[in-house]
Scaffold this motif. Structure first.
Motif, PDB file in Angstrom:
ATOM      1  N   TRP A   3       2.352  -1.972  -1.760  1.00 29.71           N
ATOM      2  CA  TRP A   3       3.537  -1.088  -1.321  1.00 29.71           C
ATOM      3  C   TRP A   3       4.448  -0.660  -2.235  1.00 29.71           C
ATOM      4  O   TRP A   3       5.563  -0.007  -2.012  1.00 29.71           O
ATOM      5  N   ARG A   5       4.348   1.813  -4.514  1.00 26.11           N
ATOM      6  CA  ARG A   5       4.465   3.135  -4.997  1.00 26.11           C
ATOM      7  C   ARG A   5       5.623   3.550  -3.526  1.00 26.11           C
ATOM      8  O   ARG A   5       6.477   4.527  -3.751  1.00 26.11           O
ATOM      9  N   LEU A   6       5.152   2.900  -2.395  1.00 26.14           N
ATOM     10  CA  LEU A   6       5.713   3.734  -1.238  1.00 26.14           C
ATOM     11  C   LEU A   6       6.988   3.309  -1.366  1.00 26.14           C
ATOM     12  O   LEU A   6       8.100   4.074  -0.938  1.00 26.14           O
ATOM     13  N   ARG A   9       9.551   5.170  -3.684  1.00 29.47           N
ATOM     14  CA  ARG A   9       9.884   6.458  -3.357  1.00 29.47           C
ATOM     15  C   ARG A   9      10.738   6.224  -2.244  1.00 29.47           C
ATOM     16  O   ARG A   9      11.786   7.203  -2.124  1.00 29.47           O
ATOM     17  N   ASN A  10      10.750   5.401  -1.403  1.00 25.63           N
ATOM     18  CA  ASN A  10      11.869   5.062  -0.474  1.00 25.63           C
ATOM     19  C   ASN A  10      13.057   4.743  -1.013  1.00 25.63           C
ATOM     20  O   ASN A  10      14.200   5.276  -0.592  1.00 25.63           O
ATOM     21  N   ARG A  13      14.918   8.079  -1.921  1.00 31.51           N
ATOM     22  CA  ARG A  13      14.743   9.178  -0.885  1.00 31.51           C
ATOM     23  C   ARG A  13      16.106   9.631  -0.410  1.00 31.51           C
ATOM     24  O   ARG A  13      16.386  10.846  -0.479  1.00 31.51           O
ATOM     25  N   ARG A 301      12.138   5.518  13.406  1.00 33.01           N
ATOM     26  CA  ARG A 301      10.658   5.993  13.950  1.00 33.01           C
ATOM     27  C   ARG A 301       9.727   5.820  12.959  1.00 33.01           C
ATOM     28  O   ARG A 301       8.382   5.543  13.396  1.00 33.01           O
ATOM     29  N   GLU A 302       9.844   5.814  11.622  1.00 30.03           N
ATOM     30  CA  GLU A 302       8.865   5.784  10.974  1.00 30.03           C
ATOM     31  C   GLU A 302       8.367   4.185  10.757  1.00 30.03           C
ATOM     32  O   GLU A 302       7.107   4.052  10.466  1.00 30.03           O
ATOM     33  N   THR A 305       5.904   3.885  13.453  1.00 32.63           N
ATOM     34  CA  THR A 305       4.688   4.742  13.249  1.00 32.63           C
ATOM     35  C   THR A 305       3.898   3.638  12.494  1.00 32.63           C
ATOM     36  O   THR A 305       2.477   3.418  12.807  1.00 32.63           O
TER      37      THR A 305
ATOM     38  N   ASN B 101       4.783  12.552  12.695  1.00 31.85           N
ATOM     39  CA  ASN B 101       5.228  11.030  12.224  1.00 31.85           C
ATOM     40  C   ASN B 101       4.512  10.863  10.959  1.00 31.85           C
ATOM     41  O   ASN B 101       4.105   9.638  10.789  1.00 31.85           O
ATOM     42  N   VAL B 103       4.607   9.911   7.003  1.00 31.09           N
ATOM     43  CA  VAL B 103       5.670   9.228   6.146  1.00 31.09           C
ATOM     44  C   VAL B 103       6.230  10.509   5.121  1.00 31.09           C
ATOM     45  O   VAL B 103       5.517  10.898   4.376  1.00 31.09           O
ATOM     46  N   PRO B 104       7.608  10.835   5.187  1.00 28.94           N
ATOM     47  CA  PRO B 104       7.886  11.738   4.363  1.00 28.94           C
ATOM     48  C   PRO B 104       7.695  11.861   2.878  1.00 28.94           C
ATOM     49  O   PRO B 104       7.706  12.836   2.165  1.00 28.94           O
ATOM     50  N   VAL B 105       7.803  10.524   2.388  1.00 30.82           N
ATOM     51  CA  VAL B 105       7.885  10.391   1.033  1.00 30.82           C
ATOM     52  C   VAL B 105       6.374  10.498   0.411  1.00 30.82           C
ATOM     53  O   VAL B 105       6.154  10.151  -0.745  1.00 30.82           O
ATOM     54  N   LEU B 106       5.212  10.538   1.156  1.00 29.07           N
ATOM     55  CA  LEU B 106       4.286  10.599   0.831  1.00 29.07           C
ATOM     56  C   LEU B 106       3.452  11.662   1.040  1.00 29.07           C
ATOM     57  O   LEU B 106       3.504  12.384   1.809  1.00 29.07           O
ATOM     58  N   GLU B 110      -1.749  10.719   0.313  1.00 28.50           N
ATOM     59  CA  GLU B 110      -1.175   9.168   0.627  1.00 28.50           C
ATOM     60  C   GLU B 110      -0.956   8.711   1.815  1.00 28.50           C
ATOM     61  O   GLU B 110      -1.235   7.588   2.169  1.00 28.50           O
ATOM     62  N   GLU B 113      -4.292   7.986   3.263  1.00 27.61           N
ATOM     63  CA  GLU B 113      -4.790   6.737   2.544  1.00 27.61           C
ATOM     64  C   GLU B 113      -3.975   5.455   3.122  1.00 27.61           C
ATOM     65  O   GLU B 113      -4.607   4.345   2.894  1.00 27.61           O
ATOM     66  N   LEU B 114      -2.884   5.659   3.649  1.00 28.76           N
ATOM     67  CA  LEU B 114      -2.202   4.427   3.993  1.00 28.76           C
ATOM     68  C   LEU B 114      -2.967   3.612   5.062  1.00 28.76           C
ATOM     69  O   LEU B 114      -3.197   2.112   4.428  1.00 28.76           O
ATOM     70  N   ARG B 146       3.600  17.280   0.378  1.00 29.24           N
ATOM     71  CA  ARG B 146       4.117  16.462   1.004  1.00 29.24           C
ATOM     72  C   ARG B 146       4.553  17.117   2.410  1.00 29.24           C
ATOM     73  O   ARG B 146       4.294  18.357   2.568  1.00 29.24           O
ATOM     74  N   ARG B 162      -5.419  10.906   9.165  1.00 28.38           N
ATOM     75  CA  ARG B 162      -4.803   9.424   9.146  1.00 28.38           C
ATOM     76  C   ARG B 162      -5.489   8.537  10.205  1.00 28.38           C
ATOM     77  O   ARG B 162      -5.833   7.478  10.145  1.00 28.38           O
TER      78      ARG B 162
END
Lengths: 414, 236
Positions: A3, A5-6, A9-10, A13, A301-302, A305, B101, B103-106, B110, B113-114, B146, B162
């Motif tokens: 995680w 990379r994610l 980026r977070n 943000r 919310r994310e 998800t 929904n 993921v906005p940064v991916l 990606e 791929e999650l 994105r 996805r």
């Protein structure tokens, strides 16, 4: 690492928020390193100062002298310094030493009279241990037996200058009073305020005559290979003194023992510095907790998800911990870089802050305050690890909160 | 449309769900029993507040029933721990949401791929599957965009990719066309129906969109938390 990379980026943000959080942790770590470097530099500087101007690395006294050191007794002495120094050189191999007579007296210029510490030095051998010749800021070094060097602050207080006549009055070894007239040859400006404010320096022969010492001295300071050599040298001296008759009845003291009070004060200051550092770290931690809690709120919310996709408790916590770790790593390294750069710059400037110190400070710690710094690489490493640790710990609370959110509830979150 | 086989994908048994708001109890589901078999393309329809989303959430193991049970494969969900439910979601269920929904940064790639990273698939396998799936949903050219660089329809296609990339037992889609214009919505529905036929994946939708109902082979009508009608179209 899944995680990273994610998480990376977070972290970026909300750039402004991230910058503020970085700044909080960087400032904390940078401040910590700067404080430690300053304290380290101060300690090193004060130790060197003390060794170079007052103590040498090792000082040999007659047994019991240290118990009465405050009155600077003339009856607990080394009677035959030449024999003692010869024995030290033969049996211990130390050759950089000198003999001194240190005494209490009064300095008079005919108008004022102030208590002083008199130091009788052997002009031929004193430079093996100390450097008073280089500390003469005005006038010249001792050349005549009735020359005297006066600490520059003392001279200023009494309105004395080179060429003036002064009188030194002292109680002799034989308990009578004696006085000699001297010509002020030069003023002494060492970085040791104890000397600059309180002391007069004269030839040891003159001091011997003034005090009726009959060849005896109060101390033999020794210079060794380095500061660390003092403790083993003391042990060796004790062993040898037990077997060699010339050294019987003598004891050696290390510079650290002699300057105990000074180093106690720097120790207290360090403790104070740590309390302040702790406060800064707490502020940084609160900053991180705040940032992360805001992130959890915004990303509810994310998170829902992700839970729906199959992220478990551990994975959500892990993701946030990665974010905390990244903030910690970058904030700490940035802070460390700033702290080290700041410390090196201060060392380069070597500011004299003696006059900025609070009143009474100089009587407590009589030395010139030059802002030298000494960066301890191990401390820098510890500070970085602490920064990362604090970030991770501070992230744990928001991370657990994020992972506990019920997915269905989180998905309803607007 | 390909034939539905007898294998049960999910079964709900007398599922009820009651929400508590302060001291007030609000029943959302009042005893829903239904069986969904492999390959079905089922729409759960009904007016707002009829319990569609709640039923989907319970089937998807992201919400717990107040009473009754859900059986996925042969396992009653009520016997599973939270961690085991997360594993069921990870392996067996794909979600498509009304608001996409992503993921906005991916990027699109990606995001798809999650789920595969979560399943610890190798980078090589992931690349192959993601590119294939994005190709299937018609986004082979937009891999590195994105979400904020894509239209709503494109984002929903990414969401479908996805959901499907891990080849789940079923895909649950909650009002998948509600945030899309009718043309785009129809495109998404066609896409899902094609994938249903091609990959034999089971789809369950919630919707009150007429068009979605037309696409569905089976309609389960909910009203006030109860199934009032359950009909399967013979052919389409």
């Amino acid at each position: 690492m899944r995680w990273l990379r994610l998480a990376w980026r977070n972290v970026f943000r909300h750039r402004r928020r991230t910058v503020i959080t970085f700044a909080a942790i960087s400032a904390g770590i940078g401040y910590m390193i700067l404080m430690d470097s300053f304290m380290g530099g101060f300690e090193l500087y004060s130790m060197r100062n003390f060794v170079d101007q007052e103590a040498g690395h090792l000082k040999v006294h007659a047994d019991g002298y240290r118990d009465d050191e405050n009155v600077m007794p003339l009856d607990i002495v080394i009677n035959d310094p030449a024999v003692v120094m010869g024995a030290i050189q033969d049996k211990l191999g130390y050759d950089r030493m000198t003999a001194r007579i240190v005494f209490r007296g009064e300095l008079s210029d005919g108008v004022d009279q102030l208590p002083v510490v008199g130091i009788g030095i052997d002009t031929a051998t004193d430079r093996r241990v100390f450097d008073y010749r280089g500390a003469v800021t005005r006038g010249r070094f001792l050349a005549d037996r009735l020359d005297i060097l006066v600490g520059q602050n003392l001279a200023r207080d009494m309105g004395i200058d080179t060429g003036d006549y002064v009188t030194v009055v002292a109680r002799t070894r034989k308990e009578s009073w004696n006085a000699y007239d001297f010509t002020v040859a030069g003023l002494l400006g060492t970085s040791d305020m104890f000397i600059d404010m309180n002391s007069v320096v004269m030839d040891i022969g003159t001091a011997d005559a003034l005090l009726q010492m009959d060849g005896a001295v109060t101390e033999i300071p020794v210079r060794l290979a380095g500061m660390d050599a003092a403790a083993p040298a003391k042990r060796r001296f004790r062993q040898v003194a037990a077997e060699v008759p010339e050294l019987a009845g003598l004891e050696a003291w290390t510079w650290r023992e002699l300057g105990e009070l000074i180093f106690q004060i720097t120790g207290t200051k360090q403790a104070g510095g740590f309390i302040l550092t702790f406060v800064v770290i707490v502020i940084a931690a609160v900053g991180i907790i705040n940032t992360m809690l805001m992130a959890v709120m915004e990303r509810t919310r994310e998170i829902g998800t992700m839970r729906a996709l199959g992220f478990g408790f551990k994975e959500v916590v892990g993701l946030f911990l990665w974010e905390g770790a990244l903030i910690g790593v970058f904030g700490s390294f940035l802070g460390a870089a700033m702290g080290v750069a700041g410390a090196l710059f201060l060392d380069f400037l070597a500011l004299d802050v003696t006059n900025l110190m609070p009143g009474g400070f100089q009587s407590l710690l009589p030395m010139r305050m030059i802002m030298y710094t000494d960066v301890d690489p191990m401390f820098v490493l510890r500070a970085i690890l602490l920064g990362i640790g604090v970030s991770l710990l501070a992230t744990l609370i928001p991370a657990r909160r994020a992972a506990r959110i019920q997915p269905a509830e989180a998905l309803r979150h607007v | 449309m390909h034939p539905v086989d007898d294998k049960v994908v999910v079964e709900t048994k007398e599922v009820t769900k009651t929400y508590r708001v302060g001291k007030v109890e609000m029943p959302a589901l009042r005893g829903v029993s239904m069986v969904v078999r492999r390959g079905e393309f089922t729409a759960i329809v009904g007016p707002s507040g009829s319990g569609k989303t709640t039923l989907l959430n319970i089937i998807g193991c992201i919400d717990d029933p107040t009473s009754g049970d859900v059986i996925i494969g042969s396992e009653p969900v009520s016997t599973l721990s939270q961690r085991q439910r997360a594993v069921v979601r990870k392996r067996s269920i794909g979600f498509v949401f009304q608001t996409f929904n992503l993921v906005p940064v991916l990027s699109a790639y990606e995001n798809v791929e999650l789920p595969l990273i979560l399943l610890r698939e190798s980078p090589g396998q992931r690349k192959e599957k993601v590119e294939k799936m994005l190709g299937l949903v018609g986004l082979g050219e937009l891999l590195h965009r994105r979400p904020n660089e894509m239209s709503g329809g494109q984002q929903q296609r990414v969401a479908v990719a996805r959901a499907l990339v891990k080849e789940p037992r079923m895909v649950l889609a909650d009002e998948p066309t509600a945030n899309l214009d009718s043309t785009t919505g129809e495109g998404i529905l066609k896409l899902m129906r094609d994938l249903n036929q091609e990959l034999k994946t089971t789809f369950i939708f919630s919707t009150h969109d007429r068009m979605v109902m037309d696409f569905a082979r089976r309609l389960v009508v909910l009203k006030d938390g109860r199934i009032v009608e359950d009909k399967t179209k013979e052919s389409q």
